[in-house]
Design an enzyme around this catalytic site. Sequence first.
Site, PDB file in Angstrom:
ATOM      1  N   LYS A 171      55.224  50.191  46.874  1.00  0.00           N
ATOM      2  CA  LYS A 171      55.783  49.778  45.827  1.00  0.00           C
ATOM      3  C   LYS A 171      55.063  50.852  44.778  1.00  0.00           C
ATOM      4  O   LYS A 171      53.996  50.483  44.273  1.00  0.00           O
ATOM      5  CB  LYS A 171      55.529  48.405  45.389  1.00  0.00           C
ATOM      6  N   GLU A 255      41.581  48.529  45.019  1.00  0.00           N
ATOM      7  CA  GLU A 255      40.858  49.748  44.437  1.00  0.00           C
ATOM      8  C   GLU A 255      41.149  49.592  42.881  1.00  0.00           C
ATOM      9  O   GLU A 255      42.236  49.652  42.375  1.00  0.00           O
ATOM     10  CB  GLU A 255      41.493  50.995  44.754  1.00  0.00           C
ATOM     11  N   CYS A 289      40.756  56.754  38.014  1.00  0.00           N
ATOM     12  CA  CYS A 289      39.556  55.596  38.355  1.00  0.00           C
ATOM     13  C   CYS A 289      38.328  55.812  38.347  1.00  0.00           C
ATOM     14  O   CYS A 289      37.642  55.507  37.655  1.00  0.00           O
ATOM     15  CB  CYS A 289      40.319  54.977  39.429  1.00  0.00           C
ATOM     16  N   GLU A 390      36.808  49.773  30.394  1.00  0.00           N
ATOM     17  CA  GLU A 390      37.374  50.923  31.020  1.00  0.00           C
ATOM     18  C   GLU A 390      37.928  51.865  29.965  1.00  0.00           C
ATOM     19  O   GLU A 390      38.852  51.356  29.355  1.00  0.00           O
ATOM     20  CB  GLU A 390      38.101  50.841  32.184  1.00  0.00           C
TER      21      GLU A 390
HETATM   22  P1  NDP Z   1      48.440  47.896  36.991  1.00  0.00           P
HETATM   23  O1  NDP Z   1      47.632  46.895  37.718  1.00  0.00           O
HETATM   24  O2  NDP Z   1      49.073  47.419  35.630  1.00  0.00           O
HETATM   25  O3  NDP Z   1      49.444  48.322  37.944  1.00  0.00           O
HETATM   26  C1  NDP Z   1      49.298  48.899  39.220  1.00  0.00           C
HETATM   27  C2  NDP Z   1      50.578  48.516  40.268  1.00  0.00           C
HETATM   28  O4  NDP Z   1      50.663  47.137  40.359  1.00  0.00           O
HETATM   29  C3  NDP Z   1      51.833  48.958  39.838  1.00  0.00           C
HETATM   30  O5  NDP Z   1      52.541  49.456  40.874  1.00  0.00           O
HETATM   31  C4  NDP Z   1      52.433  47.759  39.208  1.00  0.00           C
HETATM   32  O6  NDP Z   1      53.728  47.437  39.117  1.00  0.00           O
HETATM   33  C5  NDP Z   1      51.860  46.499  40.127  1.00  0.00           C
HETATM   34  N1  NDP Z   1      51.973  45.324  39.624  1.00  0.00           N
HETATM   35  C6  NDP Z   1      51.752  44.977  38.534  1.00  0.00           C
HETATM   36  N2  NDP Z   1      51.959  43.486  38.143  1.00  0.00           N
HETATM   37  C7  NDP Z   1      52.003  43.015  39.594  1.00  0.00           C
HETATM   38  C8  NDP Z   1      52.026  41.778  40.255  1.00  0.00           C
HETATM   39  N3  NDP Z   1      52.268  40.765  39.418  1.00  0.00           N
HETATM   40  N4  NDP Z   1      52.400  41.765  41.455  1.00  0.00           N
HETATM   41  C9  NDP Z   1      52.223  42.828  42.367  1.00  0.00           C
HETATM   42  N5  NDP Z   1      52.072  44.112  41.776  1.00  0.00           N
HETATM   43  C10 NDP Z   1      52.118  44.366  40.333  1.00  0.00           C
HETATM   44  O7  NDP Z   1      47.665  49.419  36.715  1.00  0.00           O
HETATM   45  P2  NDP Z   1      48.091  50.755  36.155  1.00  0.00           P
HETATM   46  O8  NDP Z   1      49.322  51.259  36.735  1.00  0.00           O
HETATM   47  O9  NDP Z   1      48.024  50.337  34.573  1.00  0.00           O
HETATM   48  O10 NDP Z   1      46.927  51.675  36.517  1.00  0.00           O
HETATM   49  C11 NDP Z   1      45.799  51.918  36.027  1.00  0.00           C
HETATM   50  C12 NDP Z   1      44.666  51.282  36.678  1.00  0.00           C
HETATM   51  O11 NDP Z   1      44.560  51.672  37.852  1.00  0.00           O
HETATM   52  C13 NDP Z   1      43.117  51.732  35.826  1.00  0.00           C
HETATM   53  O12 NDP Z   1      42.517  50.247  35.899  1.00  0.00           O
HETATM   54  C14 NDP Z   1      42.649  52.203  37.117  1.00  0.00           C
HETATM   55  O13 NDP Z   1      41.127  52.503  36.743  1.00  0.00           O
HETATM   56  C15 NDP Z   1      43.190  51.690  38.317  1.00  0.00           C
HETATM   57  N6  NDP Z   1      42.935  52.763  39.351  1.00  0.00           N
HETATM   58  C16 NDP Z   1      41.786  52.581  40.295  1.00  0.00           C
HETATM   59  C17 NDP Z   1      41.675  53.376  41.454  1.00  0.00           C
HETATM   60  C18 NDP Z   1      40.749  53.085  42.363  1.00  0.00           C
HETATM   61  O14 NDP Z   1      40.836  53.666  43.467  1.00  0.00           O
HETATM   62  N7  NDP Z   1      39.951  52.231  42.327  1.00  0.00           N
HETATM   63  C19 NDP Z   1      42.644  54.675  41.385  1.00  0.00           C
HETATM   64  C20 NDP Z   1      43.487  54.856  40.328  1.00  0.00           C
HETATM   65  C21 NDP Z   1      43.693  53.921  39.351  1.00  0.00           C
HETATM   66  P3  NDP Z   1      54.627  48.263  37.629  1.00  0.00           P
HETATM   67  O15 NDP Z   1      54.319  49.409  37.271  1.00  0.00           O
HETATM   68  O16 NDP Z   1      56.027  47.715  37.975  1.00  0.00           O
HETATM   69  O17 NDP Z   1      53.945  47.100  36.492  1.00  0.00           O
END
Ligand code: NDP
Length: 487
Positions: A171, A255, A289, A390
Amino acid sequence: MAKMFIGGELVDSVTKETYEIRNPANGAVVDAIPKGNEKDVQQAIQAAESAFKEWADVTPEDRGSALMNACELIKKNTSEIAQLLTQEQGKTLFEAGLEIHHLVHGLEFYAGLASKVRGSHVPLPQKGAYGMVIRQPIGVCGGIVPWNFPLTLMGTKLGPALAAGNSIIIKPASTTPLATARVIELIAQATFGEGKAQKTLPKGTVNVVTGPGSSVGEEILRNPRIRRIAFTGSTPVGRHVMEVAGREIKRVTLELGGSDPMIVMEDANIDLAIKMADVGRYFNCGQMCLGVKRLFLQESIADKFLGGLVEILKKKTVGNGMSKETRMGPIHLESQRKEVEEQVEDAKSRGAKTLFGGERPKGGDLDKGFYYSPTLMSNVPEDARMTTEEVFGPALPVYTFKSLDEALEKANSSEFGLGSSIWTRNLLSANKAIDKLQAGNVWVNSLHYGYDELPFGGVKSSGLGREHGPEALDYYLEPKGVVIVNV
Ligand code: NDP
């Protein structure tokens, strides 16, 4: 119009609903994509379950060759995929190319490991008996991916899942599904075996369901037929993932966010450290991240360091990622730009000094996108949002310190613990930092980069479990204890 990919076919959503993907550089429509829901996930599960039965029985060597062949297909189509990625995400074409290169490198790594999975032989106290530990694939896995690195973060899930013999449903983030859907379509065409025995991946081994987290994502978390969830995203959504997936006792890796400290001692190679602070903070418009999110400078070198960094920032051309001149693209979302702006304004209101940027660049096409200048702030107080939260964009808070102990204490005062780095030529300082930094990864005199060869992940609120490295395979395999008695 782009499609989802389920059971080996490009498909619309069950409802036939679609939504538009817009370019963060100028608001132009890039394409439309199906708006999937729970039913689409259920169809993907059906396909992935039936593929799993076949794929788990494919020899590990053949699974490895299929992944290698997938990499060849991705490489041949790099230019098309990079353009899609730049247009939907906003990053520069150069950054998109590097992301695809990293994706391929990671998949090749797991292609090589597919045939290296081992179990063990265990002596038992009972005479004539021995034990074995064999390691088996889990079943259907769900990979939930954010928008900052849609392809590499998809690959860190798909690579070990497939190498271990699982099937997977991806997804992508709602706003970055296009390059992912194209790459999955290519991976599904990968072949293994020779001559007449040549085959493609069983249909349903890899699937992409596009649509919102609230429906597609939730169904992946809730549905008991998905046994393993790999999530990359924000810490609040990560907490929710763990709660919901926990109800079905699913295997989960998370992550999550980070606020990596970069500590620069006065004996460091300062010129190199300045260059890497630039890349570490402003690459991908700061939406990483892993990245330099808090810069700690020993007092005696602070002025020289910041002067050098400002000179680099002055030359950074901000603009549309499709242009060759651009060194930094827009922030991916309007809401994300607002968040970074508010964090910077909060620091200013608490007395922080703007050394560079701190505003939207203006004029011409820049007014159409979600641009923000590379920003450098000093005198940022400890209770400012830039320190405690962050910062997921191109803004860097700087702090000074007198001793390494002081720097380590400040560095560890964050709720996050993803990456960290120490810049020094003193072995004792380096070893102390390696030991004391509360983080999943420590780099010494090196850019915060997620090598495929090393385990990568966070402590504290930065996550659970590890991706990358042979360690990641463990999260896609179940150990089974076996007792054999000679009678
Ligand atoms: P989000 O947590 O908002 O979204 C991440 C994914 O989760 C998207 O595909 C999103 O879908 C999905 N999602 C959202 N709500 C739900 C739910 N209720 N149930 C299941 N899936 C859901 O993060 P961001 O996209 O804003 O990404 C940024 C964040 O990711 C930052 O905090 C960053 O640090 C972290 N990150 C961490 C990394 C690591 O390896 N530690 C690497 C890269 C980023 P949708 O887009 O449809 O809302």
